[in-house]
Design an enzyme around this catalytic site. Structure first.
Site, PDB file in Angstrom:
ATOM      1  N   SER A   1       0.843  -1.191   0.000  1.00 30.18           N
ATOM      2  CA  SER A   1       0.000   0.000   0.000  1.00 30.18           C
ATOM      3  C   SER A   1       0.885   1.251   0.000  1.00 30.18           C
ATOM      4  CB  SER A   1      -0.958  -0.041   1.188  1.00 30.18           C
ATOM      5  OG  SER A   1      -1.972   0.914   1.051  1.00 30.18           O
TER       6      SER A   1
ATOM      7  N   ASP B   1      -9.890  -3.548  -5.477  1.00 31.68           N
ATOM      8  CA  ASP B   1      -9.282  -2.718  -4.433  1.00 31.68           C
ATOM      9  C   ASP B   1      -9.829  -1.288  -4.494  1.00 31.68           C
ATOM     10  OD1 ASP B   1      -7.639  -1.339  -2.667  1.00 31.68           O
ATOM     11  OD2 ASP B   1      -5.826  -2.380  -3.297  1.00 31.68           O
TER      12      ASP B   1
ATOM     13  N   HIS C   1      -8.163  -4.757  -1.255  1.00 28.00           N
ATOM     14  CA  HIS C   1      -6.873  -4.249  -0.797  1.00 28.00           C
ATOM     15  C   HIS C   1      -6.101  -5.266   0.040  1.00 28.00           C
ATOM     16  CE1 HIS C   1      -4.152  -0.896  -0.323  1.00 28.00           C
ATOM     17  NE2 HIS C   1      -4.152  -1.021   0.995  1.00 28.00           N
TER      18      HIS C   1
END
Length: 708
Positions: free
Chosen positions: A560, A645, A680
């Site tokens: 991320s 995501d 995610h």
């Protein structure tokens, strides 16, 4: 466009991105090549050309076939590691107690807990009345609810104060848009009223029939709070609050003593809260302190007063104040725990007779307990020099028992109940590591790097003994360094598969987190963001210089915003790293931060900057991984993403890989792996997630030359 035309285009695209040709005579399969379609943008006099912007159009019939072609290529390249992947999976799985249960939480007359069953992907939530010898009542079996879905995740999960009803929400795509439902725990019936497209969380009022929840806007920002009354249609739910400022996100919770409902709205720099008695949910909320720029505060309630954590009056590391119920205005605030320059007040909890402070100092967590009747306090002592102590589940207000978790990089997670009056602790459970784990065979330590500006950066290290500092050991270096999120030194049974093969695992506690206090975070965001990257480079250089490892044996990983870190450092120092794993990486900084329709963008202008402002634009442009890809050699890289995501859209890593393929001058493997049914966090099921871990570790080990 006619459906027949779309189908024809899809077939042509599938033919264009055909399966990679199998390797011949030891040669590597041929990677897919994304088509270049130049898109020109001009901002602040700069003309930027994006050849892969088209990949963000999921409806484009070429996009899905391209991602699938990349997946086929990845599988073809990783084919020689198939046995290693299976070996790693079996090792990791073999250390887990697959049928297990969490320590129960006592809430009123019930003991609530979750348990897992061997062969089933998800936990089962259950309770027993009075004692664990009473009959079990299954509250929610996620395995049953997840049948027929590729993905399943819970958002809200909250039992009504009278223990008769369960409000819960589910996401079956990974998009983080939830459906809220209510289950009658006495009959097992799921009530017909459902609310779709919600954000995280829901909260009961004290009347057991009123439920508050949040809705999201088109950018997935929770911006509205609604009130639902059981037995009525959700179409009649009343909107009690709307937050028009795109920097702010809203939520609702009950105070620890169940006295008040708190409606909060906050950005990364400013917050505001309103309260209403939990037993009168139809009354209007009243503001605690009207929002003031750069004033942050959170509210709880104890002993007839509000207890507030805040950065008011220059308390950058936060302090605690109290305020009377009748007048919680800032003029009525009185210091309870003053600000300290060397200690971050990371959080707090309230009990009837005690106050618990969760603190950070010198890159370690500590727990401080204050007896509010006797007005004395103490810090809970721990033996290891590098460890993590964190709050456990403490739902009860009228108790002197504090639950906390403890672990280190060599000590498996343990749950303790601590008597705050007698200062005695009871070990309730320590995670079992099956297969004969012996912690004495491993060691953990803290070392400090020196950043380019002279700042000392802590690094936590774990390895299998003995360790000779001769540079021969392989290493996996991990970091995150954003949003003030601290990465604590924790135990991982999966990492034993690395340690047992001689790999050292290290965490660089770089600026952007809060390991060293709030200033550590401030020095790693906005126009200080490059400190995050240079801290990481300094950490890697330190570990090489001190002979923990060498550049030829150094792998790095981040996800991320940590994936942004990976992208930035491989542009800045590609020679320093052998292998890189970038999970769901935020790499297309300028394009994303310039588009407020993308989830998270507007709210994060206070984290990264807004490209509309030229100084912020130029600073972000200086490190944006996608914009700084150059014609040079890069390390071996694995990039992962999820098609659904909502936080870092799939097209960011896809575009980055496409640009790297077109620009890099080396023949090192570059792989893109897209989970076509997740968001995610990757796969939601625990066995599927373990296979993803085994895949990553096989990639790392294989390219570090460790094949056994």
């Amino acid at each position: 466009m006619p459906r027949t035309t779309l189908r024809l285009l899809a077939l042509l695209a599938a033919a264009t991105f055909a399966a990679p040709a199998p390797a011949q005579n030891g040669s590597r399969p041929t990677p897919p090549v994304a088509r270049m379609v130049p898109k020109t943008d001009t901002l602040h006099g700069d003309v930027r050309v994006d050849n892969y912007f088209w990949l963000r159009d999921r409806a484009n019939p070429e996009v899905i076939p391209y991602l699938e072609a990349e997946n086929r290529y990845t599988e073809a390249v990783m084919e020689p590691t198939r046995q290693l992947q299976e070996t790693l999976y079996q090792e990791i799985l073999g250390r887990l107690k697959q049928t297990d249960a969490r320590v129960p939480d006592r809430i009123g007359p019930y003991l609530y807990y979750s348990r897992t069953v061997e062969g089933q992907q998800y936990p089962i939530f259950a309770r027993r009345r009075g004692s664990m010898q009473a009959p079990e009542e299954i509250i929610l079996d996620q395995n049953q609810m997840a049948q027929g879905t590729r993905y399943f995740s819970l958002g809200a999960f909250t039992v009504s104060p009278d223990h008769r009803l369960l409000a819960f929400s589910i996401d079956t795509t990974g998009s983080e848009r939830f459906t809220l439902m209510v289950k009658n725990l006495e009959t097992g019936e799921i009530l017909p009223e459902r609310v779709d497209s919600l954000g995280f969380g829901a909260t009961w009022a004290a009347d057991n029939r009123t439920l508050f929840y949040t809705r999201t806007d088109e950018a997935n920002r929770p911006d509205r709070v609604y009130r639902h009354t059981l037995g009525t249609s959700p179409s009649q739910d009343q909107r009690v609050f709307h937050e028009p400022d795109v920097l702010f996100r809203v939520g609702v919770y009950r105070t620890k003593d169940d006295a008040y409902l708190v409606l909060s709205s906050g950005s990364y720099t400013t917050s505001e809260a309103w309260v209403v008695p939990a037993g009168r949910p139809n009354d209007p909320f009243r503001v605690v302190v009207p929002r003031q720029k750069d004033l942050l505060y959170t509210v709880n309630h104890q002993d007839g007063r509000f207890v507030i954590r805040t950065n008011a009056d220059g308390a950058n590391n936060f302090k605690l104040v109290t305020a009377p119920e009748g007048d919680p205005s800032r003029a009525a605030w009185r210091d309870l725990v003053p600000h300290r320059d060397s200690v971050l007040l990371d959080g707090f909890d309230v009990f009837r007779d005690h106050l618990v402070l969760y603190e950070r100092t010198n890159a370690l967590r500590q727990i401080r307990v204050r007896d509010i009747r006797r007005n004395d306090e103490h810090v809970i002592a721990f033996e290891e020099s590098v460890y993590t102590a964190a709050p456990g589940s403490n739902p009860e207000y009228n108790t002197a028992s504090l639950r906390f978790g403890y672990q280190s990089m060599v000590t498996p997670p343990a749950v303790y109940d601590y008597d705050m009056a007698t200062r005695r602790r009871e070990l309730r459970k320590q995670d079992e590591v099956l297969g004969g784990y012996d912690p004495s065979q491993y060691a953990t330590e803290r070392t400090w790097a020196r950043a380019s500006d002279g700042t000392r950066v802590p690094i936590s290290v774990v390895y299998k003994k003995p360790l000779a500092l001769d540079g021969s050991r392989p290493m996996l270096l991990y970091a995150y360094g954003s949003y003030g999120s601290s990465t604590d030194p924790s135990f991982s049974s999966a990492n034993l598969s690395l340690l047992n093969r001689g790999v050292i695992f290290a965490i660089a506690h770089i600026r952007g987190g809060q390991e060293m206090g709030r200033a550590w975070y401030d020095q790693g965001k906005m126009l200080n963001k490059r400190n995050t990257f240079t801290d990481f480079i300094a950490s890697a250089e330190h570990l090489v210089r001190e002979r923990y490892t060498s550049g030829e044996r150094l792998a790095i990983r981040g996800g991320s915003a940590g994936g942004l870190l990976m992208g930035a450092v491989v542009n800045m120092r590609p020679d320093l790293f052998k292998v890189v794993v970038a999970d769901v990486p935020f790499v297309d900084v300028i394009n994303t931060m310039a588009d407020a329709s993308i989830p998270l963008t507007a709210g994060e202008w206070e984290q990264w900057g807004n490209p509309v402002n030229e100084d912020e634009y130029r600073y972000m442009l200086s490190y944006s991984p996608y914009d700084n890809v150059e014609r040079k050699a890069y390390p071996t890289m694995l990039v992962t993403t999820g098609l659904n995501d909502p936080r870092v859209a799939y097209w960011e890593p896809a575009k980055w890989v496409a640009r790297l393929r077109a620009m890099k001058t080396d023949d090192n493997p570059l792989l893109l792996r897209t989970n076509m049914g997740a968001g995610h966090g990757g796969s939601s099921g625990r066995y599927d997630a373990l296979r993803e871990t085994a895949f990553r570790y096989a990639f790392i080990l294989h390219h570090l030359g460790i094949h056994q």
